[in-house]
Design a protein around this motif. Sequence first.
Motif, PDB file in Angstrom:
ATOM      1  N   ASP A 185       0.792  -1.263  -0.011  1.00 39.45           N
ATOM      2  CA  ASP A 185      -0.066   0.025   0.231  1.00 39.45           C
ATOM      3  C   ASP A 185       0.897   1.041   0.056  1.00 39.45           C
ATOM      4  N   LEU A 186       0.263   2.607  -0.318  1.00 41.54           N
ATOM      5  CA  LEU A 186       0.941   3.688  -0.152  1.00 41.54           C
ATOM      6  C   LEU A 186       1.383   3.793   1.173  1.00 41.54           C
ATOM      7  N   ALA A 187       0.481   3.751   2.210  1.00 41.90           N
ATOM      8  CA  ALA A 187       0.704   3.960   3.615  1.00 41.90           C
ATOM      9  C   ALA A 187       0.216   3.045   4.447  1.00 41.90           C
ATOM     10  N   ARG A 188       0.564   3.056   5.642  1.00 37.68           N
ATOM     11  CA  ARG A 188      -0.041   2.085   6.769  1.00 37.68           C
ATOM     12  C   ARG A 188      -1.316   2.267   6.791  1.00 37.68           C
ATOM     13  N   ASP A 189      -1.762   0.855   6.758  1.00 39.99           N
ATOM     14  CA  ASP A 189      -3.353   0.915   7.148  1.00 39.99           C
ATOM     15  C   ASP A 189      -4.112   1.479   6.001  1.00 39.99           C
ATOM     16  N   ASP A 190      -3.725   1.523   5.129  1.00 40.46           N
ATOM     17  CA  ASP A 190      -4.852   2.250   3.882  1.00 40.46           C
ATOM     18  C   ASP A 190      -5.874   1.170   3.744  1.00 40.46           C
ATOM     19  N   THR A 191      -5.578  -0.246   3.714  1.00 40.01           N
ATOM     20  CA  THR A 191      -6.505  -1.162   3.303  1.00 40.01           C
ATOM     21  C   THR A 191      -6.341  -2.380   4.225  1.00 40.01           C
ATOM     22  N   ILE A 192      -7.449  -2.919   4.011  1.00 42.84           N
ATOM     23  CA  ILE A 192      -7.346  -4.450   4.894  1.00 42.84           C
ATOM     24  C   ILE A 192      -6.494  -5.450   4.561  1.00 42.84           C
ATOM     25  N   ASP A 193      -6.706  -5.553   3.200  1.00 48.10           N
ATOM     26  CA  ASP A 193      -5.970  -6.718   2.508  1.00 48.10           C
ATOM     27  C   ASP A 193      -4.288  -6.329   2.261  1.00 48.10           C
ATOM     28  N   GLY A 194      -3.966  -5.121   2.793  1.00 46.50           N
ATOM     29  CA  GLY A 194      -2.399  -4.564   2.264  1.00 46.50           C
ATOM     30  C   GLY A 194      -1.374  -5.689   3.160  1.00 46.50           C
ATOM     31  N   ARG A 195      -0.275  -5.772   2.437  1.00 50.39           N
ATOM     32  CA  ARG A 195       0.935  -6.662   3.151  1.00 50.39           C
ATOM     33  C   ARG A 195       2.121  -5.865   3.577  1.00 50.39           C
ATOM     34  N   GLY A 196       1.934  -4.618   3.403  1.00 51.41           N
ATOM     35  CA  GLY A 196       3.091  -3.511   3.655  1.00 51.41           C
ATOM     36  C   GLY A 196       2.829  -2.266   3.138  1.00 51.41           C
ATOM     37  N   TRP A 197       3.779  -1.181   3.332  1.00 46.45           N
ATOM     38  CA  TRP A 197       3.596  -0.161   2.895  1.00 46.45           C
ATOM     39  C   TRP A 197       5.133   0.572   2.635  1.00 46.45           C
ATOM     40  N   VAL A 198       4.957   1.699   2.036  1.00 48.95           N
ATOM     41  CA  VAL A 198       6.183   2.223   1.560  1.00 48.95           C
ATOM     42  C   VAL A 198       6.578   3.652   2.012  1.00 48.95           C
ATOM     43  N   GLU A 199       7.470   4.165   2.317  1.00 51.49           N
ATOM     44  CA  GLU A 199       7.933   5.554   2.707  1.00 51.49           C
ATOM     45  C   GLU A 199       9.065   5.995   1.790  1.00 51.49           C
ATOM     46  N   ILE A 200       8.692   7.147   0.954  1.00 54.77           N
ATOM     47  CA  ILE A 200       9.933   7.600   0.347  1.00 54.77           C
ATOM     48  C   ILE A 200      10.529   8.815   0.728  1.00 54.77           C
ATOM     49  N   LEU A 201      11.954   8.572   0.969  1.00 53.50           N
ATOM     50  CA  LEU A 201      12.706   9.446   1.583  1.00 53.50           C
ATOM     51  C   LEU A 201      13.723  10.338   0.700  1.00 53.50           C
ATOM     52  N   GLU A 202      14.399  11.240   0.928  1.00 60.27           N
ATOM     53  CA  GLU A 202      15.302  11.634   0.031  1.00 60.27           C
ATOM     54  C   GLU A 202      16.467  10.849  -0.661  1.00 60.27           C
ATOM     55  N   ASP A 203      16.739   9.894   0.198  1.00 59.18           N
ATOM     56  CA  ASP A 203      17.967   9.029   0.025  1.00 59.18           C
ATOM     57  C   ASP A 203      17.468   7.659  -0.588  1.00 59.18           C
ATOM     58  N   GLY A 204      16.132   7.409  -0.630  1.00 58.01           N
ATOM     59  CA  GLY A 204      15.601   6.165  -1.100  1.00 58.01           C
ATOM     60  C   GLY A 204      14.267   5.901  -0.544  1.00 58.01           C
ATOM     61  N   ALA A 205      13.980   4.853  -0.540  1.00 64.17           N
ATOM     62  CA  ALA A 205      12.487   4.338  -0.225  1.00 64.17           C
ATOM     63  C   ALA A 205      12.640   3.297   1.079  1.00 64.17           C
ATOM     64  N   VAL A 206      11.689   3.054   1.933  1.00 57.39           N
ATOM     65  CA  VAL A 206      11.776   2.231   3.051  1.00 57.39           C
ATOM     66  C   VAL A 206      10.519   1.595   3.021  1.00 57.39           C
ATOM     67  N   MET A 207      10.592   0.150   2.805  1.00 56.75           N
ATOM     68  CA  MET A 207       9.455  -0.690   2.745  1.00 56.75           C
ATOM     69  C   MET A 207       9.138  -1.518   3.883  1.00 56.75           C
ATOM     70  N   THR A 208       8.102  -1.504   4.434  1.00 55.04           N
ATOM     71  CA  THR A 208       7.629  -2.338   5.655  1.00 55.04           C
ATOM     72  C   THR A 208       6.821  -3.355   5.109  1.00 55.04           C
ATOM     73  N   LEU A 209       7.249  -4.727   5.167  1.00 56.87           N
ATOM     74  CA  LEU A 209       6.565  -5.733   4.830  1.00 56.87           C
ATOM     75  C   LEU A 209       6.244  -6.745   5.725  1.00 56.87           C
ATOM     76  N   ASN A 210       5.033  -7.361   5.535  1.00 58.36           N
ATOM     77  CA  ASN A 210       4.455  -8.650   6.223  1.00 58.36           C
ATOM     78  C   ASN A 210       4.556  -9.633   5.584  1.00 58.36           C
ATOM     79  N   ALA A 211       5.722 -10.303   5.487  1.00 57.61           N
ATOM     80  CA  ALA A 211       5.908 -11.604   4.518  1.00 57.61           C
ATOM     81  C   ALA A 211       6.026 -12.912   5.166  1.00 57.61           C
ATOM     82  N   LYS A 212       6.474 -14.040   4.517  1.00 54.02           N
ATOM     83  CA  LYS A 212       6.534 -15.220   5.111  1.00 54.02           C
ATOM     84  C   LYS A 212       7.118 -15.416   6.537  1.00 54.02           C
ATOM     85  N   THR A 213       8.254 -14.553   6.546  1.00 55.84           N
ATOM     86  CA  THR A 213       8.772 -14.784   8.073  1.00 55.84           C
ATOM     87  C   THR A 213       8.554 -13.678   8.908  1.00 55.84           C
ATOM     88  N   GLY A 214       7.476 -12.963   8.719  1.00 56.15           N
ATOM     89  CA  GLY A 214       7.022 -11.937   9.611  1.00 56.15           C
ATOM     90  C   GLY A 214       7.282 -10.556   8.967  1.00 56.15           C
TER      91      GLY A 214
END
Length: 347
Positions: A185-214
């Motif tokens: 998703d674009l941001a945290r808690d945007d959707t019920i079925d989302g598995r993560g979100w992204v934050e775009i910063l000056e030096d890059g992007a940080v993705m927070t994922l809920n994947a197989k290993t947590g």
Amino acid sequence: MSDDPDNDARDTAPALPGNIAGSGALDRLVETARGYAQQSAADNTLAAYAADWAQFARWCRTKGAEPLPPSPEMIGLYLADIAAPADNSPGLSVSTIERRLSGLTWNAAQRGFTIDRRNRHIATVLAGIRRRHARPPKQKEAISPEEILAMAATLPHDLRGLRDRAILLLGYAGGLRRSEITGLDLARDDTIDGRGWVEILEDGAVMTLNAKTGWREIEIGRGTSERSCPVHALEQWLRFAKIDFGPLFVRVSRDGRRALEARLNDRHVARLIKQTVLTAGIRSDLPEAERLALFSGHSLRAGLASWAEVDERHVQKHLGHASAEMTRRYQRRRDRFRVNLTKAAGL
């Protein structure tokens, strides 16, 4: 019990006990519980498990038996049949047979039954299948940096092309699974079925994922040029698609002018990789069918693992692997003798 997976899903969904009368509050809790139950496993896994059960139920009835309660003897016979069919057609691979057994075990548990995989009627048959039919796993081809750029270059510069270019570059730089890409998703808690979100910063992007290993965080730095930068590609897609809420990657209208609300299916990623591999002429020395079979969504993860010239520990963390051995399975071009224990032992 129906052979229809949809009916089976309804049969196993959370519900009120038979001796409890429904009410508005309880009915809402039932719906909430069903929503959580649907998130208990990945959609692809649940779909595969449903198909496994439907196939097993049909097989049982052709033999004059019922699938429930599960019989260890019948399960053992079923495993033997799909490993070496009586009609001499090719048997299933060991990994597929083990997946089928996992699907049966899960489905039985949802219906209040237990399949003991250690039961001799199951365990001995499965051990024999492994011993006789096991083969080294066929690994998908790893995509090189030059190849991923060539694949991205085949895409047009319309809205659909911007989206697919961001998917390829982001999936490669992040070493992401198909479901991780399309679950963002674009941001945290945007959707019920989302598995993560992204934050775009000056030096890059940080993705927070809920994947197989947590849960895990992935840092994706900016590339050496706009042409190769996954963060720039993502910014271009978000800007022109006017995405400001909800799923990161969505469908595009037929005329290619509008981003729609529906989340993109992860099968699109696999199709995109195969399509751009062909168009870019990668491995053109092989017949088309072989080229298509060589590449899949895992080719992105294998590509990053194989070409990232950093300490293996960083790659392991980036891919979310619990062990270095798992990371090495993805590496197609590592120096196997970089650490020479023979010399280290004094020989």
